[in-house]
Design a protein around this motif. Structure first.
Motif, PDB file in Angstrom:
ATOM      1  N   GLU A   4      32.790  26.408  39.003  1.00 20.88           N
ATOM      2  CA  GLU A   4      33.465  27.469  38.268  1.00 20.88           C
ATOM      3  C   GLU A   4      34.201  28.355  39.264  1.00 20.88           C
ATOM      4  N   GLU A   5      35.447  28.649  38.958  1.00 25.18           N
ATOM      5  CA  GLU A   5      36.229  29.519  39.839  1.00 25.18           C
ATOM      6  C   GLU A   5      35.727  30.954  39.694  1.00 25.18           C
ATOM      7  N   ILE A   6      35.615  31.643  40.802  1.00 27.30           N
ATOM      8  CA  ILE A   6      35.200  33.040  40.781  1.00 27.30           C
ATOM      9  C   ILE A   6      36.454  33.892  40.782  1.00 27.30           C
ATOM     10  N   THR A   7      36.574  34.744  39.787  1.00 26.55           N
ATOM     11  CA  THR A   7      37.704  35.656  39.708  1.00 26.55           C
ATOM     12  C   THR A   7      37.191  37.062  39.962  1.00 26.55           C
ATOM     13  N   LEU A   8      37.823  37.735  40.888  1.00 30.41           N
ATOM     14  CA  LEU A   8      37.440  39.104  41.203  1.00 30.41           C
ATOM     15  C   LEU A   8      38.225  40.027  40.278  1.00 30.41           C
ATOM     16  N   GLN A   9      37.503  40.693  39.360  1.00 25.72           N
ATOM     17  CA  GLN A   9      38.142  41.569  38.383  1.00 25.72           C
ATOM     18  C   GLN A   9      37.393  42.887  38.274  1.00 25.72           C
ATOM     19  N   ILE A  10      38.159  43.911  37.926  1.00 26.86           N
ATOM     20  CA  ILE A  10      37.606  45.222  37.604  1.00 26.86           C
ATOM     21  C   ILE A  10      38.154  45.576  36.228  1.00 26.86           C
ATOM     22  N   THR A  12      38.547  48.549  33.429  1.00 27.30           N
ATOM     23  CA  THR A  12      38.470  49.988  33.181  1.00 27.30           C
ATOM     24  C   THR A  12      38.665  50.213  31.681  1.00 27.30           C
ATOM     25  N   GLU A  13      38.800  51.449  31.302  1.00 26.09           N
ATOM     26  CA  GLU A  13      38.967  51.777  29.885  1.00 26.09           C
ATOM     27  C   GLU A  13      40.167  51.059  29.266  1.00 26.09           C
ATOM     28  N   ARG A  14      41.288  51.000  29.985  1.00 26.09           N
ATOM     29  CA  ARG A  14      42.512  50.414  29.419  1.00 26.09           C
ATOM     30  C   ARG A  14      43.036  49.209  30.162  1.00 26.09           C
ATOM     31  N   LEU A  15      42.426  48.872  31.297  1.00 26.65           N
ATOM     32  CA  LEU A  15      43.036  47.909  32.202  1.00 26.65           C
ATOM     33  C   LEU A  15      42.084  46.794  32.626  1.00 26.65           C
ATOM     34  N   ILE A  16      42.691  45.671  32.976  1.00 28.83           N
ATOM     35  CA  ILE A  16      41.993  44.604  33.675  1.00 28.83           C
ATOM     36  C   ILE A  16      42.732  44.436  35.004  1.00 28.83           C
ATOM     37  N   ILE A  17      42.026  44.639  36.091  1.00 33.51           N
ATOM     38  CA  ILE A  17      42.617  44.598  37.424  1.00 33.51           C
ATOM     39  C   ILE A  17      42.029  43.368  38.119  1.00 33.51           C
ATOM     40  N   THR A  18      42.891  42.447  38.511  1.00 34.15           N
ATOM     41  CA  THR A  18      42.439  41.155  39.016  1.00 34.15           C
ATOM     42  C   THR A  18      43.028  40.890  40.394  1.00 34.15           C
ATOM     43  N   ALA A  19      42.170  40.484  41.319  1.00 37.34           N
ATOM     44  CA  ALA A  19      42.645  40.139  42.658  1.00 37.34           C
ATOM     45  C   ALA A  19      43.458  38.850  42.584  1.00 37.34           C
ATOM     46  N   PHE A  20      44.631  38.860  43.197  1.00 39.01           N
ATOM     47  CA  PHE A  20      45.448  37.647  43.269  1.00 39.01           C
ATOM     48  C   PHE A  20      44.707  36.584  44.053  1.00 39.01           C
ATOM     49  N   ASP A  21      44.807  35.353  43.566  1.00 38.15           N
ATOM     50  CA  ASP A  21      44.339  34.197  44.321  1.00 38.15           C
ATOM     51  C   ASP A  21      45.242  33.013  43.967  1.00 38.15           C
ATOM     52  N   GLN A  22      44.987  31.883  44.582  1.00 37.27           N
ATOM     53  CA  GLN A  22      45.853  30.713  44.352  1.00 37.27           C
ATOM     54  C   GLN A  22      45.807  30.264  42.892  1.00 37.27           C
ATOM     55  N   VAL A  59      47.678  44.343  37.733  1.00 34.48           N
ATOM     56  CA  VAL A  59      47.165  45.253  36.711  1.00 34.48           C
ATOM     57  C   VAL A  59      47.677  44.783  35.349  1.00 34.48           C
ATOM     58  N   THR A  60      46.743  44.586  34.428  1.00 34.38           N
ATOM     59  CA  THR A  60      47.063  44.095  33.096  1.00 34.38           C
ATOM     60  C   THR A  60      46.531  45.079  32.062  1.00 34.38           C
TER      61      THR A  60
END
Length: 159
Positions: A4-10, A12-22, A59-60
């Motif tokens: 399973e790929e590990i996605t680094l995400q945070i 918040t109340e309104r946002l999904i913040i995801t670390a870029f990866d390949q 940022v999404t």
């Protein structure tokens, strides 16, 4: 059994913040203009997987999955535990607290890593939106040089 790929995400109340990866680069690049800084980070990440999180995050909006900006660090913490943060949010999302919410989230992530003692930033002296964001985040102006205001905040809240 598959890996399973590990996605680094945070989230918040309104946002999904995801670390870029390949894995997410292609999908994101279909709907959001990718800067040279992101491509450079991904090239370094391919060589060193421990860079994940210390580069570009996208940022999404949580309610509709629209990508509205990118934020991140200009590399992992140095020997003194200092990292530099940067951010850019699309103009339609200015003055909504999005930059403040997203930058605060990755600042908290960095401070909670145990590797960061200080976060620094810089902005042009006439960039009022960025000045407002950095002030709301309680960063301190440390100097003005070559038309740039230099800011910092130390990790005294998390220890």
């Amino acid at each position: 059994m598959h890996e399973e790929e590990i996605t680094l995400q945070i989230i918040t109340e309104r946002l999904i913040i995801t670390a870029f990866d390949q894995q997410n680069y292609k999908k994101v690049s279909e709907t959001y203009p990718i800067g040279k800084h992101t491509a450079g980070y991904l090239a370094h990440l391919e060589e060193d997987s421990e860079l994940l999180g210390w580069g570009v995050w996208f940022v999404t909006l949580a309610d509709n999955n629209q990508i509205i900006g990118d934020i991140g660090y200009k590399g992992r913490p140095d020997i003194q535990g200092i990292v530099e943060i940067g951010y850019g949010i699309i103009p339609d999302m200015h003055n909504k607290g999005i930059a403040t919410e997203s930058v605060k989230a990755i600042m908290e992530w960095a401070f909670s890593s145990g590797q960061v003692k200080k976060i620094v930033a810089e902005c042009l002296i006439d960039n009022l939106p960025s000045i407002k964001v950095l002030e709301k985040l309680e960063m301190t102006r440390v100097r003005i040089k070559d038309g740039m205001i230099h800011w910092e905040i130390t990790n005294n809240r998390h220890r």
